[in-house]
Design a protein around this motif. Structure first.
Motif, mmCIF file in Angstrom:
data_model
loop_
_atom_site.group_PDB
_atom_site.id
_atom_site.type_symbol
_atom_site.label_atom_id
_atom_site.label_comp_id
_atom_site.label_asym_id
_atom_site.label_seq_id
_atom_site.Cartn_x
_atom_site.Cartn_y
_atom_site.Cartn_z
ATOM 1 N N TYR A 191 0.808 -1.222 0.000
ATOM 2 C CA TYR A 191 0.000 0.000 0.000
ATOM 3 C C TYR A 191 0.842 1.273 0.000
ATOM 4 O O TYR A 191 0.398 2.318 -0.484
ATOM 5 C CB TYR A 191 -0.911 0.028 1.226
ATOM 6 C CG TYR A 191 -1.879 -1.130 1.303
ATOM 7 C CD1 TYR A 191 -2.858 -1.318 0.330
ATOM 8 C CD2 TYR A 191 -1.814 -2.039 2.353
ATOM 9 C CE1 TYR A 191 -3.745 -2.381 0.397
ATOM 10 C CE2 TYR A 191 -2.698 -3.111 2.433
ATOM 11 C CZ TYR A 191 -3.662 -3.271 1.450
ATOM 12 O OH TYR A 191 -4.530 -4.334 1.528
ATOM 13 N N ALA A 192 2.046 1.216 0.566
ATOM 14 C CA ALA A 192 2.867 2.425 0.742
ATOM 15 C C ALA A 192 3.751 2.674 -0.469
ATOM 16 O O ALA A 192 4.182 1.742 -1.150
ATOM 17 C CB ALA A 192 3.731 2.290 1.992
ATOM 18 N N ASP A 193 4.034 3.951 -0.727
ATOM 19 C CA ASP A 193 5.010 4.320 -1.756
ATOM 20 C C ASP A 193 6.425 4.130 -1.236
ATOM 21 O O ASP A 193 7.297 3.648 -1.945
ATOM 22 C CB ASP A 193 4.812 5.786 -2.156
ATOM 23 C CG ASP A 193 3.507 6.002 -2.889
ATOM 24 O OD1 ASP A 193 3.468 5.785 -4.104
ATOM 25 O OD2 ASP A 193 2.518 6.362 -2.226
ATOM 26 N N ARG A 194 6.641 4.561 -0.014
ATOM 27 C CA ARG A 194 7.960 4.425 0.600
ATOM 28 C C ARG A 194 7.797 3.916 2.019
ATOM 29 O O ARG A 194 6.811 4.212 2.694
ATOM 30 C CB ARG A 194 8.716 5.756 0.609
ATOM 31 C CG ARG A 194 10.033 5.698 1.380
ATOM 32 C CD ARG A 194 10.890 6.926 1.169
ATOM 33 N NE ARG A 194 11.451 6.939 -0.174
ATOM 34 C CZ ARG A 194 12.260 7.885 -0.638
ATOM 35 N NH1 ARG A 194 12.593 8.900 0.142
ATOM 36 N NH2 ARG A 194 12.729 7.830 -1.865
ATOM 37 N N MET A 195 8.793 3.139 2.454
ATOM 38 C CA MET A 195 8.827 2.656 3.827
ATOM 39 C C MET A 195 10.188 2.999 4.418
ATOM 40 O O MET A 195 11.164 3.159 3.687
ATOM 41 C CB MET A 195 8.577 1.154 3.873
ATOM 42 C CG MET A 195 7.196 0.780 3.356
ATOM 43 S SD MET A 195 6.900 -0.990 3.390
ATOM 44 C CE MET A 195 6.891 -1.280 5.165
ATOM 45 N N SER A 196 10.226 3.106 5.721
ATOM 46 C CA SER A 196 11.500 3.421 6.361
ATOM 47 C C SER A 196 11.569 2.776 7.729
ATOM 48 O O SER A 196 10.559 2.558 8.391
ATOM 49 C CB SER A 196 11.694 4.946 6.495
ATOM 50 O OG SER A 196 10.625 5.530 7.213
ATOM 51 N N ILE A 197 12.778 2.438 8.111
ATOM 52 C CA ILE A 197 13.051 1.995 9.473
ATOM 53 C C ILE A 197 14.314 2.719 9.916
ATOM 54 O O ILE A 197 15.322 2.707 9.213
ATOM 55 C CB ILE A 197 13.214 0.469 9.573
ATOM 56 C CG1 ILE A 197 13.533 0.058 11.020
ATOM 57 C CG2 ILE A 197 14.249 -0.065 8.608
ATOM 58 C CD1 ILE A 197 13.421 -1.429 11.266
ATOM 59 N N ASN A 198 14.270 3.378 11.040
ATOM 60 C CA ASN A 198 15.382 4.216 11.466
ATOM 61 C C ASN A 198 16.457 3.397 12.178
ATOM 62 O O ASN A 198 16.157 2.669 13.127
ATOM 63 C CB ASN A 198 14.897 5.334 12.393
ATOM 64 C CG ASN A 198 14.106 6.386 11.648
ATOM 65 O OD1 ASN A 198 14.079 6.402 10.418
ATOM 66 N ND2 ASN A 198 13.443 7.263 12.378
ATOM 67 N N VAL A 199 17.705 3.562 11.726
ATOM 68 C CA VAL A 199 18.819 2.921 12.445
ATOM 69 C C VAL A 199 19.130 3.693 13.721
ATOM 70 O O VAL A 199 19.813 3.198 14.609
ATOM 71 C CB VAL A 199 20.084 2.825 11.567
ATOM 72 C CG1 VAL A 199 19.849 1.922 10.379
ATOM 73 C CG2 VAL A 199 20.572 4.190 11.122
#
Length: 326
Positions: free
Chosen positions: A163-171
């Motif tokens: 569903y998302a255009d971009r995903m992120s997980i913060n280091v």
């Protein structure tokens, strides 16, 4: 938690989201509505919240689902022990806010993150439900950026990417020792494992798209991450090296740098003052040199002071390198 109306929740949770810098909309693909249904587009102009590489202003509703959290990361204003006003949206409230803001031409998309409530899986389920409802129930075609919740089940991450255009997980922090000291409940191995899983899903889906036009897309604008600058003893050299490693291993679209900002009721292990904002700026310039000008990480690090490992604040990294290697 006291009962709050939606406007009060928005005031709290929009303010709480400002500490996350990993919010951008570059690289997304345009969604068409050939059937006449659907609202929103990532191609228009609007209020400036983020910039695409071509200079377009992208307006995003940037909020947390909740600022309550079961983790107690020292640097986070929303940590479990922090004395802040708490609020929580329902998934439906976030959906309605996004649609309402879009119809008023305030935004072109949504950036949604969250503290961890109950469990990582429960929180991730709520984020997925927001994105699913926007796409399937309301045919929303605007940009969606979802923050991945640490330790969430890979299947939930996969659903989010559909569903998302971009995903992120913060280091979060550039060194393993810094993460252990300031965020002991988070694990560098698990974070990088989640990033590796995102990379694999993005590449697999991209390959499937080449063979089957009907194959679903998965986070077409890729993944990004954020590092906090100045909360620990990491040097600019450490940060540049870590960023280069992340780009190389996980095909990240962006690494964002966020200068540590002192927070109310701060932990005693944190610095008393924030680092110069110019330091954050120099790191972005260094990042640009590696991504667009072919500089190797060791060349950027070589521009730093040999004794401190810090980039000069009075001149940009490219000039510093040129002066050092005439």
């Amino acid at each position: 938690m006291a009962q709050l109306d939606v406007s009060q929740k928005l005031e709290i949770l929009a303010d709480a989201a400002k500490y996350d810098a990993s919010c951008a909309s570059s690289g997304t693909t345009k969604r068409n509505s050939r059937d006449g249904k659907g609202i929103g587009s990532t191609e228009g102009m609007g209020i400036c919240h983020a910039y695409a590489p071509d200079g377009r202003c992208i307006s995003l509703l940037k909020i947390l689902l909740t600022n309550s959290c079961i983790f107690d990361c020292h640097y986070c204003i929303n940590r479990k022990s922090s004395n802040v006003r708490r609020a929580r949206f329902t998934a439906k409230e976030v959906v309605n806010l996004t649609l309402s803001f879009y119809r008023r031409n305030y935004i072109e998309g949504l950036f949604l993150s969250s503290g961890i409530i109950g469990s990582s899986n429960y929180t991730m389920e709520q984020l997925v439900e927001v994105a699913r409802s926007l796409r399937e129930d309301h045919h929303f075609r605007g940009y969606i950026h979802l923050k991945t919740i640490p330790d969430a089940d890979p299947e939930l991450i996969h659903q989010a990417g559909l569903y998302a255009d971009r995903m992120s997980i913060n280091v979060e922090l550039p060194t393993v020792s810094g993460l252990k000291r300031l965020a002991p409940e988070k694990d560098n191995g698990r974070i990088e494992g989640a990033m590796r899983g995102l990379k694999s899903s993005i590449l697999d889906t991209r390959d499937a798209k080449k063979r089957y036009k009907s194959a679903p897309t998965f986070a077409p604008a890729g993944q990004s991450t954020q590092m906090i600058v100045g909360a620990d003893a990491a040097t600019d050299g450490d940060i540049v090296t870590k960023a280069a490693t992340l780009y190389d291993r996980f095909d990240l679209r962006r690494v964002y740098y966020s200068a540590f900002s002192p927070i109310p009721d701060a932990s005693a292990v944190l610095p008393l003052q924030r680092p110069p904002l110019m330091r954050e700026h120099r790191l972005y310039q260094s990042d640009w040199l590696m991504r667009f000008y072919g500089f190797q990480p060791k060349e950027v690090v070589a521009a730093a002071d040999d004794a401190t490992g810090m980039l000069p604040l009075d001149i940009d990294p490219k000039l510093a390198w040129a002066l050092k290697f005439r």
